[in-house]
Scaffold this motif. Structure first.
Motif: not given
Length: 391
Positions: A38, A167, A198, A200, A231, A274, A312
């Motif tokens: 990403t 996000t 998503e 984090q 993530h 991720s 990332w």
């Protein structure tokens, strides 16, 4: 046989709720492509031509800097990728990369970003925006930005990109996820969409709650089916754990612990993982670029080996090593995985007694290699993408 046949109906009734809960909670990994990275771009720097601009910059870094730390045989594959699809997943950032601005300025940026994305020269297969957190001092601005973005989008475009995702950063409590999911429900009704997001993982409280439970597992439940990914946030999490700036990294033991908890919480749920980023950028002298590329390639490979197939990227010059390290990982293991899976399917004795779960893992590895472009159709014999997906 002395077991009463009626026991089957009795157990079906007794375990019906458990069966339903398990099938709902653990549907398995979605049979679809996962982006390998990403890219986060501050909202005020996003424009219609950003994707080809990054691709051009990545190609220039590849041609003018020292040799990448990967086999020369991958050069053509990486070059073609940078020319055709340099960014797989793009996130327009209204959080840390953008900062705190006046309301009218952020409103204008959200409107501009929506219009630029709608009219972009090239759109990545996966796109989205990162809003501010649901913490008390930013949540009003967070929801306003999302609403302004959607309003601007529907003012000039027919429908949202199929893979658009929001996000949600700095989540610390499942109640924040539950609240954001409720807001998404209202936006769904207002705009006729189905928002997904998503989460984090950037705070220790997101990993281990005050009650001793794994908070991240409860967050997946609180998302009510809307969560597509977890993530890891390298630097916010490291700083919150008290790790000195010089030692904050994706491979710090504290990072490994957090990601291991994420991995267990997400396993089988269909929520993908991720890894984070490295802020050591490939810029400066040839020696500095070479060192940064070597670090990035090593970290990407390390994440892949640990089951984190996405990460990332923060700079165009990180794209060559992202793809080179990813392609090398899958190509290095393809032949052995192909032969081992073929032997399992043919019931040949190779000295390794593989079980169905291992066969599924081998098929998943090869399928990821095909979907990310590391492997080509025909390289795996009769193990086609359809057959691998069926396994």
């Amino acid at each position: 046989m002395r077991l009463d046949p009626e026991i089957h109906a009795e157990l079906d009734a007794r375990l019906a709720a458990v069966d339903m809960r398990l099938s709902s909670r653990y549907p398995g990994d979605p049979d679809s492509r996962q982006p390998v990275h990403t890219v986060y771009v501050p909202a005020d720097r996003f424009h219609q031509g950003l994707v080809p601009e990054w691709g051009g910059a990545a190609l220039r870094s590849l041609s003018s800097a020292p040799a990448l730390p990967y086999p020369e045989s991958l050069h053509a594959r990486v070059t073609a990728k940078l020319a055709d699809e340099p960014i797989e997943d793009l996130r327009i950032d209204f959080e840390d990369g953008y900062g705190i601005r006046a309301d009218d300025e952020e409103d204008a940026a959200a409107t501009s970003a929506a219009k630029a994305l709608a009219g972009a020269e090239v759109t990545p297969p996966f796109v989205g925006l990162r809003v501010k957190s649901m913490e008390s001092h930013t949540r009003r601005r967070s929801l306003r930005t999302l609403d302004v973005f959607l309003d601007a989008w529907f003012g000039g475009a027919a429908e949202l990109p199929a893979n658009l995702v929001v996000t949600l950063p700095k989540v610390s409590d499942p109640a924040q996820v539950d609240a954001f999911a409720a807001v998404c429900g209202r936006l769904d009704a207002a705009y006729g969409i189905a928002l997904r997001f998503e989460i984090q993982i950037e705070t220790p409280a997101a990993v281990l709650g005050a009650d001793g439970t794994a908070t991240v597992a409860r967050m997946i439940t609180a998302a009510d089916g809307r969560c597509t990914g977890l993530h890891y946030g390298t630097y916010d999490y490291s700083a919150a754990c008290g790790i000195g700036a010089a030692y904050q990294s994706m491979d710090h033991p504290a990072a490994d612990h957090a990601k291991a908890v994420m991995q267990v919480a997400a396993a089988g749920t269909g929520v993908r993982l991720s890894d984070g980023s490295t802020n050591v950028l490939p810029v400066g002298t040839d020696d500095q670029v070479a060192a940064a590329w070597a670090l990035h390639a090593r970290l990407v490979r390390r994440s892949l080996e640990r089951g984190f197939y996405q990460g990332w990227d923060l700079h165009p010059a990180q794209l060559p090593t992202r793809y080179a390290a990813t392609y090398a990982f899958f190509r290095d293991g393809a032949a052995a995985a192909r032969d081992r899976l073929a032997a399992y399917l043919d019931r040949r004795d190779t000295g390794i007694l593989d079980e169905p779960a291992t066969a599924r893992a081998l098929a998943g590895f090869l399928l990821r290699g095909l979907r990310c472009g590391a492997l080509d159709d025909g390289e795996l014999g009769d193990l086609t993408a359809d057959r691998l997906a069926g396994l």
